[in-house]
Structures are given as C-alpha cells and as structure tokens.
Motif scaffolding. Sequence first.
Motif, PDB file in Angstrom:
ATOM      1  N   TYR A   1       0.516  -5.702  -8.691  1.00 58.22           N
ATOM      2  CA  TYR A   1       0.726  -4.253  -8.763  1.00 58.22           C
ATOM      3  C   TYR A   1       0.369  -3.575  -7.434  1.00 58.22           C
ATOM      4  CZ  TYR A   1       1.126   0.384 -10.783  1.00 58.22           C
ATOM      5  OH  TYR A   1       1.518   1.664 -11.045  1.00 58.22           O
ATOM      6  N   GLY A   2       0.988  -4.039  -6.382  1.00 57.31           N
ATOM      7  CA  GLY A   2       0.828  -3.443  -5.065  1.00 57.31           C
ATOM      8  C   GLY A   2       1.948  -3.986  -4.197  1.00 57.31           C
TER       9      GLY A   2
ATOM     10  N   LEU B   1      -4.430   1.368 -11.289  1.00 60.39           N
ATOM     11  CA  LEU B   1      -4.870   2.016 -10.050  1.00 60.39           C
ATOM     12  C   LEU B   1      -4.065   1.537  -8.844  1.00 60.39           C
ATOM     13  CD1 LEU B   1      -6.833   3.700  -8.313  1.00 60.39           C
ATOM     14  CD2 LEU B   1      -8.406   1.762  -8.389  1.00 60.39           C
ATOM     15  N   THR B   2      -3.544   2.501  -8.105  1.00 60.83           N
ATOM     16  CA  THR B   2      -2.927   2.210  -6.822  1.00 60.83           C
ATOM     17  C   THR B   2      -2.936   3.480  -5.971  1.00 60.83           C
ATOM     18  OG1 THR B   2      -1.010   1.203  -5.705  1.00 60.83           O
ATOM     19  CG2 THR B   2      -0.540   2.660  -7.570  1.00 60.83           C
TER      20      THR B   2
ATOM     21  N   PRO C   1      -1.270   7.502  -7.270  1.00 64.14           N
ATOM     22  CA  PRO C   1      -1.974   8.233  -8.334  1.00 64.14           C
ATOM     23  C   PRO C   1      -3.427   8.521  -7.983  1.00 64.14           C
ATOM     24  CG  PRO C   1      -1.429   5.996  -9.043  1.00 64.14           C
ATOM     25  CD  PRO C   1      -0.732   6.234  -7.781  1.00 64.14           C
ATOM     26  N   TRP C   2      -4.077   7.623  -7.257  1.00 64.03           N
ATOM     27  CA  TRP C   2      -5.446   7.883  -6.825  1.00 64.03           C
ATOM     28  C   TRP C   2      -5.507   9.133  -5.962  1.00 64.03           C
ATOM     29  CZ3 TRP C   2      -7.452   8.066  -1.817  1.00 64.03           C
ATOM     30  CH2 TRP C   2      -8.840   8.232  -1.750  1.00 64.03           C
ATOM     31  N   ALA C   3      -4.650   9.174  -4.946  1.00 62.55           N
ATOM     32  CA  ALA C   3      -4.663  10.308  -4.022  1.00 62.55           C
ATOM     33  C   ALA C   3      -4.251  11.601  -4.726  1.00 62.55           C
ATOM     34  CB  ALA C   3      -3.734  10.024  -2.843  1.00 62.55           C
ATOM     35  N   MET C   4      -3.291  11.533  -5.614  1.00 63.05           N
ATOM     36  CA  MET C   4      -2.787  12.734  -6.272  1.00 63.05           C
ATOM     37  C   MET C   4      -3.796  13.328  -7.247  1.00 63.05           C
ATOM     38  SD  MET C   4       1.055  11.324  -6.965  1.00 63.05           S
ATOM     39  CE  MET C   4       1.638  12.731  -7.871  1.00 63.05           C
ATOM     40  N   ALA C   5      -4.629  12.492  -7.848  1.00 69.21           N
ATOM     41  CA  ALA C   5      -5.551  12.985  -8.869  1.00 69.21           C
ATOM     42  C   ALA C   5      -6.843  13.514  -8.273  1.00 69.21           C
ATOM     43  CB  ALA C   5      -5.865  11.874  -9.862  1.00 69.21           C
TER      44      ALA C   5
ATOM     45  N   TYR D   1     -10.943   2.920  -3.587  1.00 66.61           N
ATOM     46  CA  TYR D   1     -10.363   3.880  -4.526  1.00 66.61           C
ATOM     47  C   TYR D   1     -11.177   3.920  -5.826  1.00 66.61           C
ATOM     48  CZ  TYR D   1      -6.060   3.575  -1.646  1.00 66.61           C
ATOM     49  OH  TYR D   1      -5.147   3.599  -0.625  1.00 66.61           O
ATOM     50  N   ALA D   2     -11.492   2.746  -6.363  1.00 68.17           N
ATOM     51  CA  ALA D   2     -12.199   2.691  -7.640  1.00 68.17           C
ATOM     52  C   ALA D   2     -13.604   3.280  -7.510  1.00 68.17           C
ATOM     53  CB  ALA D   2     -12.269   1.250  -8.139  1.00 68.17           C
TER      54      ALA D   2
END
Lengths: 233, 106
Positions: A59-60, A117-118, A121-125, A94-95
């Motif tokens: 998933y990356g 997690l990637t 979505p991390w940056a946007m949230a 990120y985590a």
Amino acid sequence: MTLLATTRSAPPVGTEVVAGARAMAPVIVAFVPFALVVGAGIARSAEPWAAWSGTWAIYGGAAHVAVLDVLAAGGGWLTAAAVGLLVNVRLVAYAAAMAPAWRSVSPGRRLLAAVVLTDAPWAMARGRGDAERAFYAGAAGLLFLAWPVLVSVGVVVGDAWQSLPGAGLLVPLTLGAVVVPQLRHRQAAAAASAAAVAAVVTSGADLGLGMLVAAAAGVVAGTLSGAPTERAA
Amino acid sequence: MSVLVAVLVVGLGSLALRAAPLLVAAHVPDRVARAAGWAGTSVIAALVVRAVVHHEVENLPAAPLVAAVAVAAGLVVAARGRSVLTALAVGLSVHLALTLALTAGP
C-alpha cells in the motif's frame, strides 16, 4: 467496526467522513498516472498475482515500484524488501504524529487507521482538531478502496500516460498542494525548507536514504526554529 | 516465489511501521509526535523536490527548471486556499506553456 469515536465538541462524524472522502476524490484523480505506472510494473513481473497483492499489502506506490524494479533487475527478495522498507520508513513518522489524536480510540480502531495510512490522507487530516479522525477515515478509506482498482487498470492498459507532458508532476503537485497549508506554522515551514535543501543535496542517492536525510534535516530545523521555551521542553 | 516473499516482507514490515506508534499512542510524548509531524512534512517536501530535480522532458534540457516553475505556481495557488484540482490545473498549464515555448522550433 468504524475508526471513529466522538466527543461532545466534535462536528457530526458522518459529515466529516464524507468531507474527507470528497476532499480525497480529486487527489485520487491526480494519482491515476502513478497507479498506471505501478500496474504496468505488475504486468511485467514474473509473478503478476504476487506483485498485485502488494497493492494492499505494501500500500505505497513508491515502495511497490521500488520492490518490483529491484526484482526485475535481478535483485533478490532480501534486497528488494530492504529497499521497499526503506522507502516506507516514513510511515512511522506519520503514525507517531497521529498518536495524540488517536489515544482515546480502541486498539482495534487504531490498527485499522494504521492499515490505511499513507501520505495524502495523513497530510489532509492534520490540523483538523476534533474532526481529524473522522476526516481521516473518509479520506483514507476512499483511497484504500480506489488504489487497487486504479493499479489493476494499469495492469491492463499499461503506462502510456506516463509519456504525457507533465504527467510526472501530478503526484508531487498533489502532495505539495495538500501539505502547503501546514507551512503557515513557522516550525513546519522551517522543516520543509531544510528538507527541500537536503533533497537537492541527496537527489542522486537512493529514494529511501534521501527521505531519511530529509526527515532528519526537517526535525532538526523544526526543533531549532521553535521558541526557546519550546526547545527547552 | 521471490516476488511473493518480497511483497509479504515489505507488507508486514510496512504494517508494523504504521501500527507500532499508533498501538502505543499513549506512550508517545507530544513533543515526539510534534517532531514526527515535521518529519512527515519534510518527507513530502523532499518527494516534491526530488520529482522536480529528476523531471525529464524530451528535447527540453531545462526540464527541472520548468518543473520548478510549474510546481511553484501550483503551490502558490494552493497556499492561497484554492482546491487541489485548481493547483494541479495551474501547475500543469504553466508546465505545458513553458514546454511548448522552449521546445518550439525556430
């Protein structure tokens, strides 16, 4: 099971989940060319089904391509795995950054949040306060469903789109646009600036190593640019 | 078999990287989380810069410079509160215009 836990002051959960998904939708469009590149790499693999399983397992996109490239060049699974993990090591940052917002949530829900997690979505949230978890759930959930579909299309149609002018800039433009709002904070701006310089200096190095150096430079710059009381804390 | 093993190792390792800090979230100090946030932002900045530095366009030696201008234009738009799609449109338009201008024959 959902990722969500509400507080008295949080906006309606469903509203924020939808908001996250809607915000992610255009970002997914920008990721199409990259997904096609990954799909084309899967199609060329000696074990296409095993390679395809990486769409959810790894998933990356960057790590997935790196693994397939090493294997295609004759490298062994150990080298390929090491390169892939080095590219994905940024996920621990990120985590860790998400930890404060997710402390009050059950371990099962935190694990679900980790699975999806990637970068985007991390940056946007980030910076959404009480709405962060719900927004993240919508954005990350949509991308988690869409990504394997897009990659599968790439397996069929190949990466011809990659040759279109500017196609290589879609992902960096998208990620940059998502991160820019964070740069209003002095320390984040200092971190990003230092990382940009580090990225230029290490541009000839392996992607994973380059990102490690950039992350370290960013942490140092972010720390040093804080107020004296913050640095002493 | 090599592909399957590599994918499984990277997959499990990546899940561990993602999950470990979240599963022990109560033990992650706020200042560590803050620093991790800067690290995350830094990684994304580095990804953007690397893509610019490595950008290639046929018959365009100044491709990285064109990419830098195009990305900068898009990021300025994003910084002014416009949508991601608007930023993409501006960046790609600038890239297309500069590429056409610089690769046009005499």
